[in-house]
Design an enzyme around this catalytic site. Structure first.
Site, PDB file in Angstrom:
ATOM      1  N   THR A  99       4.172  -4.880  -1.638  1.00 38.27           N
ATOM      2  CA  THR A  99       5.344  -4.935  -0.768  1.00 38.27           C
ATOM      3  C   THR A  99       5.334  -6.193   0.082  1.00 38.27           C
ATOM      4  O   THR A  99       6.362  -6.607   0.602  1.00 38.27           O
ATOM      5  CB  THR A  99       5.417  -3.661   0.100  1.00 38.27           C
ATOM      6  OG1 THR A  99       5.497  -2.525  -0.772  1.00 38.27           O
ATOM      7  CG2 THR A  99       6.630  -3.650   0.991  1.00 38.27           C
ATOM      8  N   TYR A 119      -6.260  -1.095  -7.994  1.00 36.13           N
ATOM      9  CA  TYR A 119      -4.949  -0.438  -8.077  1.00 36.13           C
ATOM     10  C   TYR A 119      -4.645  -0.154  -9.542  1.00 36.13           C
ATOM     11  O   TYR A 119      -4.396  -1.062 -10.325  1.00 36.13           O
ATOM     12  CB  TYR A 119      -3.894  -1.356  -7.465  1.00 36.13           C
ATOM     13  CG  TYR A 119      -2.572  -0.692  -7.104  1.00 36.13           C
ATOM     14  CD1 TYR A 119      -2.299   0.642  -7.397  1.00 36.13           C
ATOM     15  CD2 TYR A 119      -1.582  -1.423  -6.458  1.00 36.13           C
ATOM     16  CE1 TYR A 119      -1.096   1.231  -7.043  1.00 36.13           C
ATOM     17  CE2 TYR A 119      -0.371  -0.850  -6.095  1.00 36.13           C
ATOM     18  CZ  TYR A 119      -0.131   0.473  -6.397  1.00 36.13           C
ATOM     19  OH  TYR A 119       1.080   1.053  -6.052  1.00 36.13           O
ATOM     20  N   LYS A 130      -6.868   3.305  -6.208  1.00 42.33           N
ATOM     21  CA  LYS A 130      -5.486   3.570  -5.826  1.00 42.33           C
ATOM     22  C   LYS A 130      -4.689   3.907  -7.077  1.00 42.33           C
ATOM     23  O   LYS A 130      -4.634   3.118  -8.026  1.00 42.33           O
ATOM     24  CB  LYS A 130      -4.890   2.346  -5.116  1.00 42.33           C
ATOM     25  CG  LYS A 130      -3.509   2.589  -4.520  1.00 42.33           C
ATOM     26  CD  LYS A 130      -3.029   1.387  -3.713  1.00 42.33           C
ATOM     27  CE  LYS A 130      -1.669   1.682  -3.109  1.00 42.33           C
ATOM     28  NZ  LYS A 130      -1.139   0.528  -2.345  1.00 42.33           N
TER      29      LYS A 130
END
Length: 305
Positions: free
Chosen positions: A56, A143, A169
């Site tokens: 983000t 991730y 994650k």
């Protein structure tokens, strides 16, 4: 001085996480003063750690000199108050360069984002993650999203070889995969929910043993983000259901109306609440004025933040 890997594991497993937007000016250049103000605002809320230059935070749009400035600014602003975890990505050599620079800037940990265009087999992914872990002494989170889809056996091999891998994650929401990883590794890793708009999946993830998640909406409705997280921790289904119905499900509908809006809508939300981070960088596109107004209506339902 950065916290050690095991301390980072405790931090990321014990509270709400978020990833601040990266501020750009009208010329789409990094806006350091605005970014500092954003961090000053966000760190006053109850998050455990912040991911600087994450997904983000538009990591994949950043030049290397900007990246160093962003991580350095985040570390300087949050020093001694909130751990900073820096994003890294791309192919192995480039990812190592970013990771080493993040450690040099004082980051407390690294989040390995997906690599790039082509698929890779499990052995290639293992070598990639291991090389990044071994390039730094700080804690690392991988991730599992996009082209980086590690299976349970591979995660176990990496964890055995790299003591500083402390977090996993999940960006797939694959129940079988997640349960298999937890079965093999138990509490060796901290597990983080990483699906876009993670609040919607919080109950399901918690049932799988994923104790926390990273919240995008924390960037513009931090009070509500913390309220929802606390409700999740305390099994307050009434509060969760209310917020899902009044905000999160309509928000999802708006987010899903455009490609890349998982990032763009967060920047729009920051603008709506008077905390603008400027535009997104291409190839992402900003929301239209009409969509901004739709988002404003949703945010107004929640009251002051």
């Amino acid at each position: 001085m950065s916290i050690d890997a095991q301390e980072l594991k405790q931090v990321i497993g014990a509270g709400l996480l978020s990833f601040p937007l990266t501020d750009f000016d009208e010329q789409h250049d990094f806006n350091k003063s605005s970014y500092r103000k954003r961090l000053e605002w966000l760190k006053s809320y109850d998050a455990s750690a912040l991911f600087a230059a994450g997904g983000t935070g538009e990591f994949f749009s950043l030049a290397k000199d900007e990246y160093a400035d962003i991580i350095g600014t985040a570390v300087d602003e949050c020093r001694g108050q909130m751990p900073i975890i820096a994003g890294t990505g791309y192919g192995t050599r480039v990812a190592i360069e970013y990771a080493v620079e993040a450690e040099r800037q004082g980051a407390d940990g690294i989040l390995i984002l997906p690599h790039y265009l082509t698929e890779a087999d499990q052995e290639g992914l293992r070598r990639h993650v291991v090389a990044i872990c071994k390039s730094v002494s700080i804690g690392v989170i991988v991730y599992n999203r996009g082209l980086c889809r590690l299976n349970a056996e591979t995660v176990e091999k990496i964890a055995d070889e790299c003591p500083n891998l402390v977090g996993f994650k999940d960006g797939f929401g694959d129940i079988e995969l997640m349960m298999s990883i937890r079965s093999r590794l138990g509490d060796r890793l901290a597990y983080i929910g990483g699906l876009p708009t993670a609040e919607v999946f919080a109950s399901a993830c918690k049932a799988m043993g994923v104790s926390t998640y990273s919240s995008a909406v924390f960037n513009f409705i931090p009070r509500t983000a913390v309220e929802f997280y606390n409700a999740s921790v305390n099994n307050d289904s009434a509060t969760m259901d209310h917020l899902l119905k009044t905000f999160f499900f309509p928000y999802l509908e708006l987010r899903n109306s455009g490609q890349g809006y998982a990032v763009s809508i967060v920047k729009a939300g920051a603008t709506v609440v008077g905390k603008t981070a400027g535009p997104v960088r291409t190839p992402l596109c900003d929301l239209s004025p009409a969509q901004h107004e739709q988002l404003r209506t949703l945010i107004d339902r929640l009251g002051p933040q």
